[in-house]
Design a protein around this motif. Structure first.
Motif, PDB file in Angstrom:
ATOM      1  N   ARG A 159      -7.900 -16.336  12.708  1.00  0.00           N
ATOM      2  CA  ARG A 159      -8.281 -14.893  12.568  1.00  0.00           C
ATOM      3  C   ARG A 159      -6.864 -14.185  11.874  1.00  0.00           C
ATOM      4  O   ARG A 159      -7.385 -13.243  11.133  1.00  0.00           O
ATOM      5  N   GLY A 160      -5.676 -14.577  12.153  1.00  0.00           N
ATOM      6  CA  GLY A 160      -4.613 -14.054  11.469  1.00  0.00           C
ATOM      7  C   GLY A 160      -4.723 -14.164   9.874  1.00  0.00           C
ATOM      8  O   GLY A 160      -4.413 -13.416   9.098  1.00  0.00           O
ATOM      9  N   ASN A 161      -4.973 -15.322   9.767  1.00  0.00           N
ATOM     10  CA  ASN A 161      -5.184 -15.737   8.282  1.00  0.00           C
ATOM     11  C   ASN A 161      -6.348 -15.028   7.334  1.00  0.00           C
ATOM     12  O   ASN A 161      -6.280 -14.298   6.384  1.00  0.00           O
ATOM     13  N   ARG A 162      -7.339 -14.766   8.171  1.00  0.00           N
ATOM     14  CA  ARG A 162      -8.657 -14.063   7.635  1.00  0.00           C
ATOM     15  C   ARG A 162      -8.190 -12.566   7.525  1.00  0.00           C
ATOM     16  O   ARG A 162      -8.493 -11.848   6.340  1.00  0.00           O
ATOM     17  N   GLY A 163      -7.285 -11.935   8.484  1.00  0.00           N
ATOM     18  CA  GLY A 163      -6.905 -10.593   8.378  1.00  0.00           C
ATOM     19  C   GLY A 163      -5.928 -10.257   7.428  1.00  0.00           C
ATOM     20  O   GLY A 163      -6.050  -9.229   6.459  1.00  0.00           O
ATOM     21  N   MET A 164      -5.108 -11.365   7.071  1.00  0.00           N
ATOM     22  CA  MET A 164      -4.353 -11.089   5.577  1.00  0.00           C
ATOM     23  C   MET A 164      -5.030 -11.375   4.497  1.00  0.00           C
ATOM     24  O   MET A 164      -4.709 -10.622   3.502  1.00  0.00           O
ATOM     25  N   THR A 165      -6.178 -12.104   4.397  1.00  0.00           N
ATOM     26  CA  THR A 165      -6.977 -12.195   3.046  1.00  0.00           C
ATOM     27  C   THR A 165      -7.684 -10.687   3.028  1.00  0.00           C
ATOM     28  O   THR A 165      -7.800 -10.311   2.045  1.00  0.00           O
ATOM     29  N   LEU A 166      -8.238 -10.487   4.089  1.00  0.00           N
ATOM     30  CA  LEU A 166      -8.900  -9.067   4.071  1.00  0.00           C
ATOM     31  C   LEU A 166      -7.931  -7.872   3.423  1.00  0.00           C
ATOM     32  O   LEU A 166      -8.503  -7.130   2.737  1.00  0.00           O
ATOM     33  N   ALA A 167      -6.845  -8.163   4.052  1.00  0.00           N
ATOM     34  CA  ALA A 167      -5.902  -6.874   3.549  1.00  0.00           C
ATOM     35  C   ALA A 167      -5.428  -7.019   2.224  1.00  0.00           C
ATOM     36  O   ALA A 167      -5.239  -5.959   1.303  1.00  0.00           O
ATOM     37  N   ALA A 168      -5.264  -8.272   1.775  1.00  0.00           N
ATOM     38  CA  ALA A 168      -4.941  -8.363   0.364  1.00  0.00           C
ATOM     39  C   ALA A 168      -6.209  -7.841  -0.568  1.00  0.00           C
ATOM     40  O   ALA A 168      -6.076  -7.700  -1.707  1.00  0.00           O
ATOM     41  N   GLU A 169      -7.392  -8.512  -0.174  1.00  0.00           N
ATOM     42  CA  GLU A 169      -8.344  -8.061  -1.181  1.00  0.00           C
ATOM     43  C   GLU A 169      -8.587  -6.538  -1.098  1.00  0.00           C
ATOM     44  O   GLU A 169      -8.868  -5.905  -1.965  1.00  0.00           O
ATOM     45  N   LYS A 170      -8.347  -5.912   0.091  1.00  0.00           N
ATOM     46  CA  LYS A 170      -8.432  -4.555   0.076  1.00  0.00           C
ATOM     47  C   LYS A 170      -7.301  -3.913  -0.897  1.00  0.00           C
ATOM     48  O   LYS A 170      -7.644  -2.801  -1.546  1.00  0.00           O
ATOM     49  N   ALA A 171      -6.059  -4.424  -0.765  1.00  0.00           N
ATOM     50  CA  ALA A 171      -5.058  -3.893  -1.695  1.00  0.00           C
ATOM     51  C   ALA A 171      -5.326  -4.256  -3.010  1.00  0.00           C
ATOM     52  O   ALA A 171      -5.004  -3.069  -4.064  1.00  0.00           O
ATOM     53  N   ASP A 172      -6.068  -5.100  -3.491  1.00  0.00           N
ATOM     54  CA  ASP A 172      -6.446  -5.366  -4.948  1.00  0.00           C
ATOM     55  C   ASP A 172      -7.399  -4.319  -5.216  1.00  0.00           C
ATOM     56  O   ASP A 172      -7.563  -4.096  -6.423  1.00  0.00           O
ATOM     57  N   ARG A 173      -8.221  -3.865  -4.300  1.00  0.00           N
ATOM     58  CA  ARG A 173      -9.297  -2.916  -4.457  1.00  0.00           C
ATOM     59  C   ARG A 173      -8.468  -1.556  -4.813  1.00  0.00           C
ATOM     60  O   ARG A 173      -9.124  -0.886  -5.837  1.00  0.00           O
ATOM     61  N   GLU A 174      -7.720  -1.337  -3.862  1.00  0.00           N
ATOM     62  CA  GLU A 174      -6.951   0.253  -3.930  1.00  0.00           C
ATOM     63  C   GLU A 174      -6.222   0.110  -5.225  1.00  0.00           C
ATOM     64  O   GLU A 174      -5.969   1.214  -5.933  1.00  0.00           O
ATOM     65  N   TYR A 175      -5.550  -0.958  -5.470  1.00  0.00           N
ATOM     66  CA  TYR A 175      -4.744  -1.054  -6.728  1.00  0.00           C
ATOM     67  C   TYR A 175      -4.877  -2.362  -7.467  1.00  0.00           C
ATOM     68  O   TYR A 175      -4.364  -3.361  -7.055  1.00  0.00           O
ATOM     69  N   GLU A 176      -5.475  -2.110  -8.574  1.00  0.00           N
ATOM     70  CA  GLU A 176      -5.994  -3.400  -9.373  1.00  0.00           C
ATOM     71  C   GLU A 176      -4.884  -4.321  -9.660  1.00  0.00           C
ATOM     72  O   GLU A 176      -3.701  -3.918 -10.085  1.00  0.00           O
ATOM     73  N   GLY A 177      -4.819  -5.471  -9.125  1.00  0.00           N
ATOM     74  CA  GLY A 177      -3.859  -6.528  -9.449  1.00  0.00           C
ATOM     75  C   GLY A 177      -2.542  -6.466  -8.590  1.00  0.00           C
ATOM     76  O   GLY A 177      -1.509  -7.076  -8.719  1.00  0.00           O
ATOM     77  N   TRP A 178      -2.725  -5.747  -7.305  1.00  0.00           N
ATOM     78  CA  TRP A 178      -1.704  -5.634  -6.499  1.00  0.00           C
ATOM     79  C   TRP A 178      -1.122  -6.945  -6.122  1.00  0.00           C
ATOM     80  O   TRP A 178       0.206  -6.947  -6.245  1.00  0.00           O
ATOM     81  N   THR A 179      -1.941  -7.785  -5.613  1.00  0.00           N
ATOM     82  CA  THR A 179      -1.297  -8.935  -5.174  1.00  0.00           C
ATOM     83  C   THR A 179      -0.605  -9.794  -6.318  1.00  0.00           C
ATOM     84  O   THR A 179       0.470 -10.400  -5.824  1.00  0.00           O
ATOM     85  N   THR A 180      -0.953  -9.754  -7.341  1.00  0.00           N
ATOM     86  CA  THR A 180      -0.207 -10.479  -8.559  1.00  0.00           C
ATOM     87  C   THR A 180       1.113  -9.730  -8.685  1.00  0.00           C
ATOM     88  O   THR A 180       2.206 -10.359  -8.822  1.00  0.00           O
ATOM     89  N   LEU A 181       1.023  -8.367  -8.875  1.00  0.00           N
ATOM     90  CA  LEU A 181       2.340  -7.555  -9.007  1.00  0.00           C
ATOM     91  C   LEU A 181       3.371  -7.959  -7.862  1.00  0.00           C
ATOM     92  O   LEU A 181       4.349  -8.157  -7.942  1.00  0.00           O
ATOM     93  N   ALA A 182       2.698  -7.753  -6.516  1.00  0.00           N
ATOM     94  CA  ALA A 182       3.765  -8.217  -5.411  1.00  0.00           C
ATOM     95  C   ALA A 182       4.059  -9.578  -5.435  1.00  0.00           C
ATOM     96  O   ALA A 182       5.445  -9.545  -4.912  1.00  0.00           O
ATOM     97  N   TYR A 183       3.339 -10.490  -5.801  1.00  0.00           N
ATOM     98  CA  TYR A 183       4.028 -11.791  -5.799  1.00  0.00           C
ATOM     99  C   TYR A 183       5.033 -11.889  -6.870  1.00  0.00           C
ATOM    100  O   TYR A 183       6.336 -12.293  -6.646  1.00  0.00           O
ATOM    101  N   ALA A 184       4.907 -11.353  -7.782  1.00  0.00           N
ATOM    102  CA  ALA A 184       5.753 -11.391  -9.016  1.00  0.00           C
ATOM    103  C   ALA A 184       7.019 -10.486  -8.667  1.00  0.00           C
ATOM    104  O   ALA A 184       8.544 -10.761  -8.765  1.00  0.00           O
TER     105      ALA A 184
END
Length: 116
Positions: free
Chosen positions: A13-38
């Motif tokens: 459930r924790g992993n799924r929550g993180m995945t959903l939050a990351a997917e939402k972040a990428d919808r809010e700000y295109e490419g957010w996960t890539t930028l945050a990782y960099a």
């Protein structure tokens, strides 16, 4: 009947929550996960360890857009850990912005190797 979660259910459930939050972040700000990782990779370049709020505060100061659900950062930590860049430490501290929730320190693997 109230069914108790197993540790495996809780982790999933924790992993799924993180995945959903990351997917939402990428919808809010295109490419957010890539930028945050960099950003994380640049942030750890000169560090031996860091607390989660230090990374987020530095990213805000840098001007990186923040997702509405800051749990999206959890997926970034997990991605970096799986890549062998960081390792969750055992030391805990109260997060200054989350009502005293205890969070772990993150250790920079490169720095650990250099110290050995």
């Amino acid at each position: 009947m109230n069914q108790q979660l197993t540790i495996f259910d809780a982790i999933e459930r924790g992993n799924r929550g993180m995945t959903l939050a990351a997917e939402k972040a990428d919808r809010e700000y295109e490419g957010w996960t890539t930028l945050a990782y960099a950003f994380l990779k640049r942030f750890i370049a000169e560090r031996k360890q860091f607390w989660p709020w230090e990374l987020v505060d530095a990213s805000v100061e840098y001007g990186l857009a923040q997702p509405t659900n800051l749990r999206a950062w959890g997926g970034i930590y997990q991605r970096a850990a799986k890549a062998g860049l960081i390792l969750q430490g055992t030391e805990l501290a109260k997060h200054p912005k989350r009502h005293g929730t205890k969070v772990p320190v993150w250790l920079v693997v490169r720095a650990m190797r250099e110290a050995a």
